[in-house]
Design a protein around this motif. Structure first.
Motif, mmCIF file in Angstrom:
data_model
loop_
_atom_site.group_PDB
_atom_site.id
_atom_site.type_symbol
_atom_site.label_atom_id
_atom_site.label_comp_id
_atom_site.label_asym_id
_atom_site.label_seq_id
_atom_site.Cartn_x
_atom_site.Cartn_y
_atom_site.Cartn_z
ATOM 1 N N ALA A 65 0.830 -1.207 0.000
ATOM 2 C CA ALA A 65 0.000 0.000 0.000
ATOM 3 C C ALA A 65 0.861 1.253 0.000
ATOM 4 N N VAL A 66 1.934 1.242 0.799
ATOM 5 C CA VAL A 66 2.840 2.399 0.838
ATOM 6 C C VAL A 66 3.504 2.595 -0.521
ATOM 7 N N GLU A 67 3.946 1.519 -1.141
ATOM 8 C CA GLU A 67 4.583 1.619 -2.459
ATOM 9 C C GLU A 67 3.602 2.132 -3.511
ATOM 10 N N ALA A 68 2.372 1.657 -3.469
ATOM 11 C CA ALA A 68 1.359 2.110 -4.428
ATOM 12 C C ALA A 68 1.059 3.593 -4.235
ATOM 13 N N LEU A 69 0.985 4.030 -2.982
ATOM 14 C CA LEU A 69 0.734 5.451 -2.721
ATOM 15 C C LEU A 69 1.902 6.308 -3.197
ATOM 16 N N ARG A 70 3.127 5.840 -2.981
ATOM 17 C CA ARG A 70 4.301 6.586 -3.463
ATOM 18 C C ARG A 70 4.312 6.669 -4.983
ATOM 19 N N ALA A 71 3.973 5.574 -5.652
ATOM 20 C CA ALA A 71 3.932 5.577 -7.117
ATOM 21 C C ALA A 71 2.856 6.540 -7.619
ATOM 22 N N PHE A 72 1.698 6.531 -6.951
ATOM 23 C CA PHE A 72 0.627 7.441 -7.343
ATOM 24 C C PHE A 72 1.059 8.894 -7.125
ATOM 25 N N HIS A 73 1.708 9.169 -5.997
ATOM 26 C CA HIS A 73 2.171 10.537 -5.724
ATOM 27 C C HIS A 73 3.191 10.975 -6.770
#
Length: 91
Positions: A65-73
């Motif tokens: 989830a953290v990686e997905a949020l970073r990629a989205f950001h």
């Protein structure tokens, strides 16, 4: 013919972009709190327990989830100029 002035488009795009980035930061803060919650759920060594998911599985889901949020950001930052310049909406 475009009836919406450019200034209004820019303001609308900027305000929505800032709201999106603010929500991303809020989610990041919540995910940090979840990391602490996951650590507090670790059972004492030698304890037998029945659980629906192992701590390692929950930690892995948190990491994803953290990686997905970073990629989205990162994608949001990449398209910042385009997002700010246009009034946009989420369908």
């Amino acid at each position: 013919m475009d009836l919406v002035p450019e200034m209004v488009k820019s303001w609308t795009g900027r305000s929505r972009y800032e709201a999106l980035v603010g929500n991303i930061h809020g989610l990041a803060l919540m995910l940090d709190a979840v990391k602490d919650l996951i650590r507090s759920c670790e059972p004492p060594p030698g304890t037998l327990y029945q659980a629906t998911a192992r701590i390692e599985d929950v930690e892995d889901a948190h990491r994803q989830a953290v990686e997905a949020l970073r990629a989205f950001h990162l994608r949001v930052k990449t398209y910042e100029a385009e997002l700010v310049s246009k009034p946009w909406k989420v369908n």
